[in-house]
Design a protein around this motif. Structure first.
Motif, short mmCIF file in Angstrom:
data_model
loop_
_atom_site.label_atom_id
_atom_site.label_comp_id
_atom_site.label_asym_id
_atom_site.label_seq_id
_atom_site.Cartn_x
_atom_site.Cartn_y
_atom_site.Cartn_z
N LEU A 168 -9.48 1.11 -27.09
CA LEU A 168 -9.91 1.73 -28.34
C LEU A 168 -11.04 0.96 -28.99
N GLU A 169 -11.33 -0.24 -28.45
CA GLU A 169 -12.42 -1.02 -29.01
C GLU A 169 -13.71 -0.75 -28.25
N ALA A 170 -14.80 -1.24 -28.81
CA ALA A 170 -16.07 -1.09 -28.11
C ALA A 170 -16.21 -2.19 -27.08
N VAL A 171 -16.65 -1.85 -25.90
CA VAL A 171 -16.99 -2.86 -24.91
C VAL A 171 -18.39 -2.50 -24.41
N THR A 172 -18.93 -3.38 -23.57
CA THR A 172 -20.21 -3.06 -22.98
C THR A 172 -20.12 -3.30 -21.49
N THR A 173 -21.07 -2.77 -20.76
CA THR A 173 -20.99 -2.92 -19.30
C THR A 173 -22.22 -3.61 -18.77
N VAL A 174 -22.15 -3.97 -17.52
CA VAL A 174 -23.26 -4.66 -16.87
C VAL A 174 -24.53 -3.81 -16.95
N THR A 175 -24.38 -2.53 -16.62
CA THR A 175 -25.58 -1.68 -16.59
C THR A 175 -26.19 -1.54 -17.98
N VAL A 176 -25.35 -1.41 -19.00
CA VAL A 176 -25.86 -1.29 -20.36
C VAL A 176 -26.67 -2.53 -20.73
N GLN A 177 -26.14 -3.69 -20.36
CA GLN A 177 -26.83 -4.93 -20.72
C GLN A 177 -28.14 -5.08 -19.97
N ILE A 178 -28.18 -4.60 -18.72
CA ILE A 178 -29.45 -4.66 -17.98
C ILE A 178 -30.49 -3.84 -18.72
N VAL A 238 -35.40 -3.44 -22.03
CA VAL A 238 -36.10 -2.50 -22.91
C VAL A 238 -36.95 -3.29 -23.89
N GLY A 239 -38.15 -2.81 -24.12
CA GLY A 239 -39.01 -3.48 -25.09
C GLY A 239 -39.93 -4.48 -24.41
N ASP A 240 -40.66 -5.27 -25.20
CA ASP A 240 -41.62 -6.22 -24.64
C ASP A 240 -40.90 -7.40 -24.02
N GLN A 241 -41.41 -7.77 -22.88
CA GLN A 241 -40.71 -8.82 -22.14
C GLN A 241 -41.64 -9.94 -21.76
N GLU A 242 -41.09 -11.17 -21.76
CA GLU A 242 -41.75 -12.24 -21.03
C GLU A 242 -41.01 -12.29 -19.71
N PHE A 243 -41.76 -12.26 -18.59
CA PHE A 243 -41.04 -12.09 -17.34
C PHE A 243 -40.39 -13.34 -16.81
N ASP A 244 -40.64 -14.47 -17.47
CA ASP A 244 -39.95 -15.66 -16.97
C ASP A 244 -38.93 -16.21 -17.96
N SER A 245 -38.62 -15.42 -18.98
CA SER A 245 -37.60 -15.91 -19.90
C SER A 245 -36.23 -15.71 -19.28
N ALA A 246 -35.30 -16.55 -19.68
CA ALA A 246 -33.94 -16.45 -19.14
C ALA A 246 -33.36 -15.08 -19.42
N LYS A 247 -33.74 -14.53 -20.57
CA LYS A 247 -33.20 -13.24 -20.97
C LYS A 247 -33.57 -12.15 -19.96
N THR A 248 -34.84 -12.11 -19.58
CA THR A 248 -35.28 -11.09 -18.63
C THR A 248 -34.69 -11.34 -17.26
N LEU A 249 -34.73 -12.62 -16.87
CA LEU A 249 -34.24 -12.94 -15.54
C LEU A 249 -32.75 -12.64 -15.41
N ALA A 250 -32.02 -12.72 -16.50
CA ALA A 250 -30.58 -12.44 -16.47
C ALA A 250 -30.32 -11.03 -15.96
N ALA A 251 -31.24 -10.12 -16.29
CA ALA A 251 -31.06 -8.74 -15.83
C ALA A 251 -31.03 -8.69 -14.30
N PHE A 252 -31.88 -9.51 -13.68
CA PHE A 252 -31.91 -9.49 -12.22
C PHE A 252 -30.62 -10.07 -11.64
N ALA A 253 -30.13 -11.12 -12.27
CA ALA A 253 -28.89 -11.71 -11.78
C ALA A 253 -27.75 -10.70 -11.89
N LEU A 254 -27.68 -10.01 -13.03
CA LEU A 254 -26.63 -8.99 -13.20
C LEU A 254 -26.78 -7.91 -12.15
N ALA A 255 -28.02 -7.47 -11.94
CA ALA A 255 -28.25 -6.39 -10.99
C ALA A 255 -27.84 -6.80 -9.59
#
Ligand SMILES: Nc1ncnc2c1ncn2[C@@H]1O[C@H](COP(=O)(O)OP(=O)(O)OP(=O)(O)O)[C@@H](O)[C@H]1O
Ligand SMILES: [Mg+2]
Lengths: 266, 413
Positions: free
Chosen positions: B355-365, B370-387
């Protein structure tokens, strides 16, 4: 003809009919497969149905345990009685009927389960046994009656589909026997088997005759002559001739019968 | 000459070659003799193949050469590109056509050439699709390795906190962000589980109904309708989940005194389940249909009812195949993005409460990219690790499912 004439056929006993079919016609949709068939099946005898392919032997057999009910668009007319009771009457439960009239099919069709579970299938769904010991007993005696026990008693838990063709067919017979039927219908039970396995099944059928009424469809005239007491010849949806096996094979009354058993048409 | 006209001219030349080769062969055949011989259009194909294959080969080589070509100096390179290359290509094509047309005679083994060409095209197509997959995996792998340079493996796989957004604000305390992926995988699992609880029974039962109970006419009408369900774009399911089902669950919840958020795992899971129903039902349908009729006859012949036959014979016989189908469906559910993006939200809660909100791997990717990215930031790279992790999971599920399904196929042969 010579070859067929000198086989010995068991004595014909004068017994009452256990099944009696009157004016049975069967339709698949608009297509008529049987036309006014009349046949009495004597109890504790072997009756064989012969005739060319597509003449309605299987259709007739499947009327006797109402397996035709499972075929979409199939309609049965006429009257079939078992022990004097109409099996198509509305109050008849076709499921109980099928338990009383067992069936063995052309191609061995064991379930993909263990040998034990194959034989125990019928008793389990019908609740024929009270406990495991009784069930064991039924399974073993059924296998014994089907002449299979010796070959499989060390591997009752092996899968039934792993047996040889002839063994599978005997397993299917054991499976039918376990429901304690009175009548067993067999639709070309040996057509997928080699001569040795066929001989074993024929032997078995003759033994079973003591306690069961057997109706067998066969394409082998020798087989019909060897094991049955009564034979009905079907042709194009009708019974052309029916009589004592010996008489029918040695001295057929109808030209078409004569033609079929001497191999002039088929 | 630029690329497109070149290709068009090539095709025109080959069409001409086809036509001319056919005619020439036709002229050579002795129509009074009726026997099996190579047919004229096969000679035409033969000529066309000779006109097409060598220049295509050249074009591919040119593509590779261009990478290094620019080192020759721009003027020279430009000349090669606009004059030398097209002329050479067309000459090669013309040569191929000419030689093959000269070779035409009734004894020529053109069928073999045609078969070889077909074989080549087929091999090429399958190689390309395999190479694409391999390419994707390698690019994922490369970025993932970079990611793990910045964030330790143990944090990613064992960390319970996911808040990559903080990494953007350098002025904030703990600006390195938290990359614990466990809440994401837990959320994915929760939603997948709910989806399966909806889809497996409904899909399976409808398949049983379709195969064992329905008349042919009903089946002919309803089966296509079920399959239309599979054709609905997932974004439609998405707003159905977000705007209808989510709100409905929240209202029902508040009516009975339960606190249901409108972006609940339940809403996303239930709608995802609906999306998967046709997938499971049509796979199970095929599998149940493949159970031989003789087994049904055997069961009915022993006096079993229809439902006993279904439960005791048909489903057990079909079980391995159904398990395979369910595994395939699970991997679809895990990879599904649109529904959860719209219905499940971005809050990375670690909870088992649907009944609570959760999030999924795909949502987080999606959120990370989404939005402007620096391609070497940990944040962007995390998407690849998740994928990559997601890819490995669904790939293994598919492999297991295929093995299971194949084993089951063998059983009836
Ligand atoms: N399910 C069905 N639907 C439509 N027609 C059927 C069906 N089953 C049988 N028939 C038709 O009924 C007729 C009799 O068929 P049946 O199977 O009884 O013949 P058979 O004597 O057993 O032949 P065989 O010796 O080849 O087994 C045939 O013309 C057949 O085409
Ligand atoms: Mg038949």
């Amino acid at each position: 003809m010579q070859m067929l004439a000198d086989v010995t056929t068991p004595e014909i006993e004068d017994v009452e009919a256990i099944i009696s079919a009157k004016d049975v016609s069967v339709f698949y949709g608009d297509k008529q497969a049987l036309n006014n068939v009349n046949l009495d099946i004597p109890a504790n005898q072997i009756t064989s149905l012969i005739g060319p392919s597509g003449c309605g032997k299987s259709t007739f057999l499947r009327c006797l345990n109402r397996m035709n009910d499972t075929v979409f668009g199939c309609r049965v007319e006429g009257n079939i009685t078992l022990d004097g009771q109409d099996i198509y009457a509305p109050e008849v439960d076709e499921v109980l009927l099928r338990a009383r009239v067992g069936m063995v099919f052309q191609k061995p069709n064991p379930f993909p389960k263990s040998i034990y579970d194959n034989v125990a299938y019928g008793p389990r769904i019908h609740g024929l046994t009270r406990d495991k010991d009784e069930l064991d007993e039924v399974v073993l005696t059924s296998l014994e009656k089907a002449g299979l026990l010796k070959e499989v008693k060390d591997r009752l838990n092996a899968t039934g589909t792993g047996l040889s063709g002839g063994q599978q067919q005997r397993l299917c017979i054991a499976r039918a026997l376990a429901v304690q039927p009175d009548i067993i219908l067999m639709d070309e039970p040996c057509s997928a088997l080699d001569p040795i396995a066929t001989a074993r099944i024929e032997e078995l059928i003759e033994e079973l005759r003591e306690n069961y009424t057997i109706i067998i469809v066969t394409h082998s005239m020798q087989q019909a002559a060897r094991i049955s007491q009564k034979t009905a010849f079907f042709h194009m949806g009708e019974i052309v001739e029916v009589g004592d096996t010996e008489q029918l094979f040695t001295n057929p009354r109808d030209d078409r019968t004569q033609g079929y058993i001497t191999g002039r048409f088929g | 000459m630029s690329f497109l006209p070149l290709v068009l001219v090539l095709l025109a030349m080959c069409t001409f070659g086809y036509w001319y080769g056919s005619r020439r062969a036709m002229a050579q055949t002795d129509s009074s003799v009726r026997r099996v011989a190579v047919r004229p259009h096969q000679f035409g194909l033969y000529v066309a193949i000779w006109g097409l294959v060598p220049p295509v080969f050249l074009i591919v080589l040119w593509g590779l050469f261009q990478e290094f070509g620019s080192s020759l100096g721009p003027a020279l390179f430009d000349q090669i590109r606009t004059i030398v290359f097209p002329v050479v290509t067309l000459l090669v094509a013309a040569g191929g056509l000419y030689v093959s047309i000269q070779k035409i005679n009734p004894a020529l083994k053109v069928r073999k050439t045609i078969e070889t060409a077909v074989y080549g095209v087929l091999i090429l197509a399958s190689t390309l699709s395999v190479l694409t997959t391999v390419g994707i995996v390698f690019s994922l792998l490369f970025e993932t390795i970079q990611f793990f340079d910045k964030v330790p493996l143990s944090e990613f796989f064992l960390g319970l906190e996911w808040s990559p957004q903080t990494a953007l604000r350098a002025d904030q305390v703990g600006s390195s962000g938290a990359f614990g992926a466990i809440p994401l995988f837990a959320g994915t699992m929760l939603i997948t589980l709910i989806a399966m609880m909806v889809a497996v029974p409904l899909g399976l039962f409808s398949a049983v109904y379709m195969t064992e109970y329905a008349t042919d006419r009903f089946r002919a009408i309803v089966k296509p309708i079920l399959e239309i369900l599979a054709g609905i774009p997932t974004v439609v399911y998405g707003f159905f989940a977000a705007l209808t089902v989510g709100v409905f669950f929240r209202d029902v919840g508040s009516a009975i005194g339960l606190d249901v958020v409108s972006e609940s795992a339940l809403a996303a899971g239930v709608v995802m389940g609906m999306m998967i129903i046709p997938f499971i039902s049509s796979l199970s349908d095929d599998i149940i249909m493949a159970v031989p009729q003789s087994l049904r006859d055997g069961s009915y012949g022993l006096g079993a009812t229809r439902s006993e036959t279904v439960m005791k014979v048909i489903l057990p016989a079909a079980l391995p195949g159904i398990v395979g189908a369910v595994l395939l469906a699970v991997s679809r559910a895990i990879g599904e993005t649109m529904i959860v993006v719209m219905a499940a939200g971005f809050a990375a809660n670690l909870t088992a409460n649907p009944l609570e909100a959760v999030t999924t791997v795909t949502v987080q990717i999606v959120g990370l990219l989404v939005g402007d990215q620096e391609f070497d930031s940990a944040k962007t790279l995390a998407a690849f690790a998740l994928a990559l992790v997601l890819f490995v999971i669904t790939l293994s599920l598919n492999v297991i499912a295929l093995i299971v399904v194949r084993k089951y196929r063998e059983k009836y042969d």
